[in-house]
Design a protein around this motif. Sequence first.
Motif, mmCIF file in Angstrom:
data_model
loop_
_atom_site.group_PDB
_atom_site.id
_atom_site.type_symbol
_atom_site.label_atom_id
_atom_site.label_comp_id
_atom_site.label_asym_id
_atom_site.label_seq_id
_atom_site.Cartn_x
_atom_site.Cartn_y
_atom_site.Cartn_z
ATOM 1 N N ILE A 135 -0.896 -9.997 -2.922
ATOM 2 C CA ILE A 135 0.561 -9.953 -3.075
ATOM 3 C C ILE A 135 0.943 -8.966 -4.177
ATOM 4 C CG2 ILE A 135 2.639 -11.310 -3.472
ATOM 5 C CD1 ILE A 135 1.150 -12.175 -1.007
ATOM 6 N N TYR A 136 0.268 -9.050 -5.318
ATOM 7 C CA TYR A 136 0.542 -8.161 -6.448
ATOM 8 C C TYR A 136 0.351 -6.698 -6.056
ATOM 9 C CZ TYR A 136 -0.361 -5.736 -10.896
ATOM 10 O OH TYR A 136 -0.354 -4.841 -11.934
ATOM 11 N N THR A 137 -0.732 -6.409 -5.347
ATOM 12 C CA THR A 137 -0.998 -5.030 -4.945
ATOM 13 C C THR A 137 0.084 -4.521 -4.008
ATOM 14 O OG1 THR A 137 -3.385 -5.396 -5.173
ATOM 15 C CG2 THR A 137 -2.698 -3.494 -3.884
ATOM 16 N N GLY A 138 0.513 -5.348 -3.056
ATOM 17 C CA GLY A 138 1.566 -4.937 -2.145
ATOM 18 C C GLY A 138 2.871 -4.658 -2.864
ATOM 19 N N ILE A 139 3.249 -5.534 -3.789
ATOM 20 C CA ILE A 139 4.499 -5.338 -4.540
ATOM 21 C C ILE A 139 4.460 -4.034 -5.322
ATOM 22 C CG2 ILE A 139 5.918 -6.245 -6.429
ATOM 23 C CD1 ILE A 139 4.929 -9.059 -5.579
ATOM 24 N N THR A 140 3.341 -3.755 -5.952
ATOM 25 C CA THR A 140 3.249 -2.585 -6.831
ATOM 26 C C THR A 140 3.063 -1.272 -6.074
ATOM 27 O OG1 THR A 140 0.892 -3.042 -7.187
ATOM 28 C CG2 THR A 140 2.451 -3.901 -8.815
ATOM 29 N N ILE A 189 11.587 -5.723 -9.344
ATOM 30 C CA ILE A 189 10.249 -5.513 -8.775
ATOM 31 C C ILE A 189 9.186 -5.759 -9.837
ATOM 32 C CG2 ILE A 189 8.675 -3.839 -7.746
ATOM 33 C CD1 ILE A 189 11.004 -2.538 -6.374
ATOM 34 N N GLY A 190 9.397 -5.232 -11.045
ATOM 35 C CA GLY A 190 8.447 -5.461 -12.125
ATOM 36 C C GLY A 190 8.345 -6.925 -12.501
ATOM 37 N N ALA A 191 9.481 -7.630 -12.551
ATOM 38 C CA ALA A 191 9.467 -9.062 -12.877
ATOM 39 C C ALA A 191 8.731 -9.856 -11.809
ATOM 40 C CB ALA A 191 10.906 -9.567 -13.022
ATOM 41 N N LEU A 192 8.936 -9.479 -10.546
ATOM 42 C CA LEU A 192 8.246 -10.167 -9.448
ATOM 43 C C LEU A 192 6.741 -9.939 -9.534
ATOM 44 C CD1 LEU A 192 8.249 -11.719 -6.773
ATOM 45 C CD2 LEU A 192 8.714 -9.539 -5.605
#
Length: 664
Positions: free
Chosen positions: A620-625, A406-409
């Motif tokens: 996208i970044y906000t959703g992943i985190t 998840i962090g790498a993504l």
Amino acid sequence: MNPSQGLFDGFDALVEAGQLRQLGAAFARFIASLAPAPQSSEIPLALASALLSELEGRGHSCLKLDELAADPCALLGWAREHWDGLREWCAALPHDVAAWQAALGACEQVWVVGTEDRRQPLVLDGDRLYLRRYWKNETQVAREVARRAATRREVDAARVREWLDLLFDTGEAAPQSTDGSHDPDWQRIACAMAVRSGFSIITGGPGTGKTYTVARLLALLFALADDPDRLRIALAAPTGKAAARLKQSIDDALGGLAGRLGNELNLAKLAARLPAACTLHSLLGARPDTRALRHHAGNPLDIDVLIVDEASMVHLEMMAALLDALPPTTMLILLGDKDQLASVEAGAVLGDLCFEAQQGRYTDATARYVLAACGQAMPAAMLAAGDVLAQQTVMLRKSRRFGGPIGALATAVNDGDADAAVACLRAQEDASVRWLDPARQADLLALALHGRAGAEGGYRRYLELMKQPPPAGDAAAHEAWVKSLLLAFDTFRVLCAVREGEWGVAGINQAIEQCLEAQGLIRRRSEWYTGRPVMVTRNDQGAGVFNGDIGITLPDPARPDAKRVYFLNGEAVRSVLATRLADVETAYAMTVHKSQGSEFRHVAMVLPQEASQVVARELIYTGITRAREFFTLLAPAAVLEAAVARKTRRASGLRIMLGDPTIF
């Protein structure tokens, strides 16, 4: 046909085509109506007014004339066929920035900064055109931030270092950088820099320890205060959920520190005096049905230190109001992730203020102070002649929680590396990340119902708990049951990029409801059915709920025929009669914007089936985190790659104003 009327007819056609808000067309007509007689620049002014209004609705605070001169179409993403309806009337537009400045500056409705101000509705400041309100907000924010950041407090660097050695684990080895050298402890640096000024920013991605750091900063402030019992501290965030998380995180961190400090500082007593965190609206005294706030320059807040979390969500107008309400001596600390989505409203304040946080740009004087105050050497690559704000901005760079796939993504997306993002999603190294392409609604409904292999759960768990209520009359058991429901619901969430359509919030909420009803998990006899999760969409001081609060609808134990909505506020459960909540929406799915300030064990993020201007890297970044352990993406590859490549840049003059000495 009159050229202006032809242009306005063209605007109406764009409204019909969904390319321009009705407000933009109406605003252009309004601005034109303010001139007592036809003007030579009425066509350029009308076009600029419509574009400015539309850009404001998309989060920009101004219209940049260089972009307008280069290609008016590109500003709003219009296709050439959309421009064709305006082409006849816009044949003689100014061709460069200077010509646009001359044309707009000649209009009676535009105030050119530096000339006599007659309170015109539009403001031309250099190469930027503003609605007056946003120009005033930007100017005020720039002036106050620069003034407060430049304010230096008298601190004993040696004493600061003594306390930081107590507050931080001196035995922990400093993390190594990629070249083999040791990076400094940015958390210590953030504390040392914040304590010496009236304004500071601590930014960093998820898991970098922003609240861990600020808890130690609070302890340091207590330790250095002449009379810590009289230190007035306030905690705030844009949403109620973010505020509750801030207070809980700080309480936990201070609780751990109290044992370490022992008799050096009665931290437990001081921590007990910290007030509950509140929303910014509540802090400033927002009142229903008016934009006026109870606290402002004429009636300032009575606090010494204010900590604001999730600052990326604070829009321009709110930041201006906050700075206006703070006494000149109040210390303001902003916490947030500069790379997250900006606020829905106009402005990207934290992003503007942290524009160069990655590079540091610390002066030699700052480096000497940091070395003396916390024993940390600034990397040579980060030493440069930065402005006063750079000397009060610290970026935390090591994630202690957010790693693995998840962090790498998240890193790949934030770097704009679509190939690396796709590789992370396709790796399938463990169950933490999954990608469904092609995405089918049936796949999403299966996720919502029971999760997926390796990440079981979904919404079934809270709905099954809902069918096991405690015995009637046991208030403590009922509260514990409700709390378990709320916590179970918060383990999973569907996040959407858009609101409308099959893959938007409205369509997905409806589909999930139908699926859960077909499985016998809910019974929708009315709008307020048992188990319905709702999100508050508007602050309601009377009911004690705020925009972004999430609750679950359950029978009232005192009146089983009535429904109450239960909310979790930190560790406490509170409830409101469902009939009192006018502004709510079903919340099985929510937008990524609305998810800011929240975290979920498993996030399923859904993107539309076709690329869109609104789906960009930050979203996208906000959703992943938002995901703690598991992340599932449902999106076509082409849409993902286009989004990662697209970085949103909101038009703003805040950075320019910060470096302009004339604003003082």
